[in-house]
Design an enzyme around this catalytic site. Structure first.
Site, mmCIF file in Angstrom:
data_model
loop_
_atom_site.group_PDB
_atom_site.id
_atom_site.type_symbol
_atom_site.label_atom_id
_atom_site.label_comp_id
_atom_site.label_asym_id
_atom_site.label_seq_id
_atom_site.Cartn_x
_atom_site.Cartn_y
_atom_site.Cartn_z
ATOM 1 C CG ASP A 10 -0.633 12.582 7.913
ATOM 2 O OD1 ASP A 10 -1.141 11.358 8.426
ATOM 3 O OD2 ASP A 10 -0.839 13.081 6.862
ATOM 4 C CE LYS A 32 -4.683 9.881 5.080
ATOM 5 N NZ LYS A 32 -3.467 9.343 5.364
ATOM 6 C CG ASP A 59 -3.685 6.044 4.510
ATOM 7 O OD1 ASP A 59 -3.843 5.114 3.656
ATOM 8 O OD2 ASP A 59 -3.343 7.159 4.533
ATOM 9 C CG LEU A 60 -2.658 1.346 9.209
ATOM 10 C CD1 LEU A 60 -2.848 0.226 10.122
ATOM 11 C CD2 LEU A 60 -1.702 2.351 9.592
ATOM 12 C CE LYS A 61 -1.124 5.414 1.273
ATOM 13 N NZ LYS A 61 -1.032 6.160 2.479
ATOM 14 C CG LEU A 62 -2.863 -3.775 5.322
ATOM 15 C CD1 LEU A 62 -3.477 -4.942 5.682
ATOM 16 C CD2 LEU A 62 -1.843 -3.111 6.319
ATOM 17 C CG HIS A 63 2.409 -3.623 -1.397
ATOM 18 N ND1 HIS A 63 2.847 -2.861 -2.048
ATOM 19 C CD2 HIS A 63 2.326 -4.832 -1.944
ATOM 20 C CE1 HIS A 63 3.274 -3.176 -3.302
ATOM 21 N NE2 HIS A 63 2.919 -4.484 -3.130
ATOM 22 C CG ASP A 64 3.912 -8.688 3.583
ATOM 23 O OD1 ASP A 64 4.340 -9.733 2.993
ATOM 24 O OD2 ASP A 64 4.400 -8.038 4.589
ATOM 25 C CB ILE A 65 2.820 -12.759 0.853
ATOM 26 C CG1 ILE A 65 2.911 -12.970 2.420
ATOM 27 C CG2 ILE A 65 4.224 -12.805 0.273
ATOM 28 C CD1 ILE A 65 3.575 -14.315 2.681
ATOM 29 C CG ASN A 67 -1.100 -16.628 4.755
ATOM 30 O OD1 ASN A 67 -2.083 -16.819 5.218
ATOM 31 N ND2 ASN A 67 -0.006 -16.846 5.820
ATOM 32 C CB THR A 68 1.626 -11.318 5.273
ATOM 33 O OG1 THR A 68 2.445 -12.430 5.427
ATOM 34 C CG2 THR A 68 1.952 -10.245 6.651
ATOM 35 C CB THR A 118 -1.803 11.976 -4.670
ATOM 36 O OG1 THR A 118 -1.681 11.805 -3.294
ATOM 37 C CG2 THR A 118 -3.181 11.490 -5.201
ATOM 38 N NE ARG A 180 -0.999 20.475 -0.461
ATOM 39 C CZ ARG A 180 -0.900 19.352 0.287
ATOM 40 N NH1 ARG A 180 -2.170 19.012 0.467
ATOM 41 N NH2 ARG A 180 0.054 18.573 0.545
ATOM 42 N NE ARG A 210 1.686 17.652 3.896
ATOM 43 C CZ ARG A 210 2.477 17.121 2.803
ATOM 44 N NH1 ARG A 210 3.566 17.460 3.024
ATOM 45 N NH2 ARG A 210 2.185 16.413 1.934
HETATM 46 O O1 C5P Z 1 -1.213 16.541 3.707
HETATM 47 P P1 C5P Z 1 -1.591 16.043 2.740
HETATM 48 O O2 C5P Z 1 -3.032 16.569 2.152
HETATM 49 O O3 C5P Z 1 -0.560 16.121 1.346
HETATM 50 O O4 C5P Z 1 -1.747 14.359 3.190
HETATM 51 C C1 C5P Z 1 -2.466 13.468 2.276
HETATM 52 C C2 C5P Z 1 -2.541 12.403 3.147
HETATM 53 O O5 C5P Z 1 -3.175 11.283 2.259
HETATM 54 C C3 C5P Z 1 -1.451 11.801 3.630
HETATM 55 O O6 C5P Z 1 -1.546 11.095 4.852
HETATM 56 C C4 C5P Z 1 -0.882 10.425 2.421
HETATM 57 O O7 C5P Z 1 -0.093 9.423 3.355
HETATM 58 C C5 C5P Z 1 -2.410 10.065 2.193
HETATM 59 N N1 C5P Z 1 -2.169 9.690 0.969
HETATM 60 C C6 C5P Z 1 -1.990 10.268 -0.203
HETATM 61 N N2 C5P Z 1 -1.909 9.543 -1.503
HETATM 62 C C7 C5P Z 1 -2.214 8.652 -1.592
HETATM 63 C C8 C5P Z 1 -2.750 7.867 -0.726
HETATM 64 C C9 C5P Z 1 -2.873 8.301 0.666
HETATM 65 O O8 C5P Z 1 -1.586 11.545 -0.218
HETATM 66 N N3 C5P Z 1 -2.548 8.161 -2.882
#
Ligand code: C5P
Length: 234
Positions: A10, A32, A59-65, A67-68, A118, A180, A210
């Site tokens: 990130d 990722k 990880d672009l998490k698509l969420h649309d109609i 067709n898109t 999460t 973590r 992180r």
């Molecule tokens: O920094 P951290 O460990 O919290 O990063 C978690 C990564 O996982 C972020 O890039 C976040 O966008 C992604 N993510 C998430 N929870 C989800 C899906 C993706 O934290 N359910």
């Protein structure tokens, strides 16, 4: 695929991403690429990171109609990454559209569906999103929809990995962010565990951002995550 520790890159741009990746001289972490880096670096950064030998979860998490999502997934399939994802909340029809696009392209990418982020608590999910069920029941239901729509797995908290496997079968993949180390700050994440606990709970792959990217020694933090998650060290 073996258990993998996936590092969430990130970063704001290409320069930051590569100054981080350049630290890894011995290993090639699975990375990722999320919205922030993709929106600044575009498809070129995906190709460049891939050319360096990293496997990639886009990880672009698509969420649309539907067709898109179908048409967008056709374009993403051309990047030949290892994992892509959509939001299960986008409906079964939308997830099937994503599946169809990948199949038509002969893509080998795993298609994952995000169940509940999460960073969302059960209380917020019920009060704000107006989902009148428990977190566990909601994640189970979204995972079952994803499996029936042809997804290969879900993104969920490690706390839910067991119930997803129970509902959808052991080969249905669980990729779990919300990781973590014991002493770390949680930040905006709510449903978190350590890498060692994620292993015990049955996650197939963990995503860590992180706790690695913000560590004093990111390579050592990565190795610690690998030792805990892949080798079971406490
Ligand atoms: O920094 P951290 O460990 O919290 O990063 C978690 C990564 O996982 C972020 O890039 C976040 O966008 C992604 N993510 C998430 N929870 C989800 C899906 C993706 O934290 N359910």
């Amino acid at each position: 695929m073996n258990r993998e520790v996936i590092v969430a890159c990130d970063f704001r741009d290409r320069e930051e991403a590569f100054s981080f990746l350049d630290r890894f001289t011995e290993e090639k972490p699975f990375v990722k690429i999320g919205m922030e880096l993709f929106y600044s670096g575009g498809p070129a950064i995906v190709r460049e990171i891939k050319a360096r030998g990293h496997r990639i979860f886009l990880d672009l998490k698509l969420h649309d109609i539907p067709n898109t999502v179908y048409k967008s997934m056709l374009r993403l399939a051309e990047l030949d990454v290892d994992m892509v994802n959509v939001h299960a909340a986008g409906t079964s029809e939308m997830m099937r559209a994503a599946r169809r696009a990948l199949d038509e392209k002969g893509s080998r990418a795993l298609l994952l569906a995000v169940t509940q982020l999460t960073s969302t608590t059960e209380e917020v999910m019920q009060r704000e999103l107006w989902i009148g069920h428990s977190m566990e029941d909601t994640v189970r239901h979204y995972a079952q929809n994803a499996a029936q729509a042809g997804c290969d797995g879900v993104v969920c908290s490690p706390l839910e990995a067991g119930l997803v496997k129970e509902a959808c079968g052991s080969s249905f993949c669980t990729v779990t962010p919300g990781i973590r180390f014991e002493s770390d700050e949680k930040g905006d994440q709510k449903r978190v565990t350590t890498p060692a606990m994620a292993r015990r709970l049955g996650s197939d792959h963990i995503v860590i951002g992180r706790s690695i990217t913000g560590a004093k020694d990111p390579v050592e933090a990565y190795r610690r995550a690998v030792r805990e998650f892949k080798e079971g060290e406490q």
